[in-house]
Design a protein around this motif. Structure first.
Motif, PDB file in Angstrom:
ATOM      1  N   CYS A 282      -4.138  23.104 -62.253  1.00  0.00           N
ATOM      2  CA  CYS A 282      -3.858  22.019 -61.306  1.00  0.00           C
ATOM      3  C   CYS A 282      -4.977  20.980 -61.293  1.00  0.00           C
ATOM      4  O   CYS A 282      -5.148  20.246 -60.314  1.00  0.00           O
ATOM      5  CB  CYS A 282      -3.673  22.584 -59.902  1.00  0.00           C
ATOM      6  SG  CYS A 282      -2.382  23.827 -59.759  1.00  0.00           S
ATOM      7  N   ARG A 285      -4.095  17.281 -60.470  1.00  0.00           N
ATOM      8  CA  ARG A 285      -3.336  17.026 -59.238  1.00  0.00           C
ATOM      9  C   ARG A 285      -3.895  15.823 -58.479  1.00  0.00           C
ATOM     10  O   ARG A 285      -5.078  15.500 -58.578  1.00  0.00           O
ATOM     11  CB  ARG A 285      -3.379  18.259 -58.336  1.00  0.00           C
ATOM     12  CG  ARG A 285      -4.739  18.514 -57.704  1.00  0.00           C
ATOM     13  CD  ARG A 285      -4.816  19.893 -57.064  1.00  0.00           C
ATOM     14  NE  ARG A 285      -6.038  20.072 -56.292  1.00  0.00           N
ATOM     15  CZ  ARG A 285      -7.225  20.367 -56.816  1.00  0.00           C
ATOM     16  NH1 ARG A 285      -7.339  20.520 -58.141  1.00  0.00           N
ATOM     17  NH2 ARG A 285      -8.286  20.513 -56.049  1.00  0.00           N
ATOM     18  N   ASN A 318       1.330  17.860 -60.123  1.00  0.00           N
ATOM     19  CA  ASN A 318       0.416  16.788 -60.530  1.00  0.00           C
ATOM     20  C   ASN A 318       0.861  15.411 -60.059  1.00  0.00           C
ATOM     21  O   ASN A 318       0.031  14.512 -59.908  1.00  0.00           O
ATOM     22  CB  ASN A 318       0.265  16.785 -62.057  1.00  0.00           C
ATOM     23  CG  ASN A 318      -0.560  17.955 -62.562  1.00  0.00           C
ATOM     24  OD1 ASN A 318      -1.298  18.567 -61.794  1.00  0.00           O
ATOM     25  ND2 ASN A 318      -0.429  18.289 -63.828  1.00  0.00           N
TER      26      ASN A 318
END
Length: 473
Positions: A282, A285, A318
């Motif tokens: 992640c 993100r 994201n």
């Protein structure tokens, strides 16, 4: 309780906010009569509520002891979340035989599909919205067939507005506050319990009652249901482990779990039977901060049962920008990143926001005074080595400036005092003179907005407008 019960009994609505209005609209559609009670005068309610009263050709009855006889005549009373469940007038009505219910309870009793309920002291709006987006993007048939809804405390659409459109195939993501959970005797099929600390102690008798209210989200689950809970918080763990459902936990304090997600920096490792079955990177993100990694982990576990593709999950994570005014990316100008966290009306919220950034950060601080204790805040502010400067504004700005830069506080860092300005326009103009590419400008006021703005939303929107005007400031 069902439609037949409503048609055969006298009904009252107590509290005429969003939920009360939704109940009124629902009953009116069914051609069921009702009375409306509120502690406010008709002149004090918003235009939407006034228009509904005019449409129904009814008046607002004062929710006071003087009208107890009228209220207690109702066999069913719909309580709005802002009205305490143990309000003396409601207890009197209950003693005389009235049934106290709510929009949430009625919806749970009459909905046949899958509810994913989300609660917690912080993060429930963000997590609910992300779960909804993951399902929308990963299961487009839900959207195509109008079989997915986001509702509850988040306030986008009220559940009784779409109840009649639902079926067994419908999925509802329901954000649940302690006010909505308090009287529930039924739990969702999937319960998500985020960090539970302390809040709303002006509404609940004590911390124990607050935690007990939260526990309804999992207490009545069945063995085939699922509970997702944050193991790093003791109250949350108690709620999760007391559920009879399948248990999936989240932790950022351990590198492994039996069932659930272990968070490591920007990675989520999903465990099943103590083995990693998949991982999610992640690092790209938009949602900043460790607390949001916990929210993302909860969302991933909540949708695991729907077998979404790993690629679609990462893509959605994201691209998800979070909720407006909550660490919201407000734009970039001259290499400077602007973050709108206007909803941060508590010093604790601002400290969480500051932890989300490693870049040099200019903090905009201040607002209306609601008697908060900033002692701990003014000490902890020195722990942020990336804090470049603070610009103070609003009613509490001057007092915060004195507290943070007083001789009595040993400052470990050399962040700048940009002084006090009376409004955001002047604040942004001054900030422009000290910013450079790579900086973050963070509006996270740690105070309410009512000294200059209608609410935190207006404050955040003005900040975003000023970001757009950055070149001409």
């Amino acid at each position: 309780m069902n439609i037949t019960d409503l048609r055969t009994k006298s009904i009252a609505i107590v509290g005429f906010g969003q939920e009360g209005q939704a109940v009124a609209e629902y009953l009116h559609k069914l051609q069921i009569s009702f009375a409306i009670f509120d502690s406010r005068l008709e002149s004090e309610i918003n235009n939407d509520a006034v228009q509904i009263l005019q449409k129904f050709q009814t008046k607002l009855i004062s929710f006071t002891k003087a009208n107890l006889e009228n209220l207690s005549a109702a066999e069913i009373i719909f309580r709005s979340p802002g009205v305490p469940i143990k309000h003396p007038l409601l207890l009197d009505c209950q003693a005389k035989g009235s049934i106290i219910t709510s929009q949430t309870e009625y919806f749970f009793q009459n909905f046949s599909g899958h509810i994913i309920g989300v609660t917690g002291t912080k993060g429930k709006g963000t997590t609910s919205s992300l779960i909804y987006e993951l399902l929308l993007q990963g299961l487009p048939n839900l959207k195509d067939n109008n079989n997915i809804f986001l509702t509850g405390n988040i306030g986008k659409v009220q559940p009784l507005q779409f109840l009649d459109e639902t079926s067994e195939d419908t999925v509802v993501v329901y954000e649940l506050s302690s006010f909505q959970l308090h009287e529930l005797q039924q739990s969702p099929k999937t319960a998500v319990v985020l960090m539970v600390t302390q809040d709303h102690l002006d509404h609940h008798k004590d911390l124990q009652e607050y935690h007990e209210a939260k526990s309804s989200i999992a207490k009545f689950q069945k063995a085939e249901d699922i509970v997702v809970y944050n193991h790093d918080y003791e109250p949350t763990t108690k709620i999760g482990e007391a559920s009879p459902a399948q248990k999936w936990c989240i932790t950022s304090k351990s590198s492994e779990v039996e069932q659930g997600v272990a968070i490591k920096d920007s990675a989520l490792n999903v465990f099943e039977d103590s083995k990693v079955i998949e991982s999610y990177d992640c690092s790209n993100r938009l949602l900043r901060g460790q607390h949001n990694m916990e929210n993302i982990a909860a969302a991933v576990l909540a949708v695991k049962q729907f077998n979404l593709s790993r690629e679609k999950i990462i893509e959605t994570i994201n691209s998800f920008n979070g909720l407006e005014h909550r660490l919201e990316f407000a734009g970039q100008q001259d290499g400077i990143t602007f973050i709108n966290d206007s909803i941060a009306t508590l010093p604790e919220s601002t400290l969480v926001a500051l932890k989300a950034f490693s870049e040099p950060t200019i903090l905009i601080l201040g607002g209306s005074d609601k008697g908060l204790n900033f002692e701990n805040f003014t000490k902890e502010i020195n722990s942020f080595s990336n804090l470049k400067a603070i610009l103070f504004f609003g009613e509490t700005g001057r007092s915060l400036q004195k507290m943070i830069f007083s001789d009595g506080i040993s400052r470990a860092n050399n962040f700048m005092d940009l002084g006090h300005e009376t409004n955001l326009h002047a604040a942004m103009k001054k900030i422009k003179s000290v910013t450079e590419s790579g900086d973050v400008v963070l509006l996270s006021p740690a105070a309410a907005s009512f000294d200059q703005f209608k609410n935190y939303k207006e404050r955040g929107q003005i900040f975003k407008d000023l970001v757009k005007e950055w070149q001409t400031l």
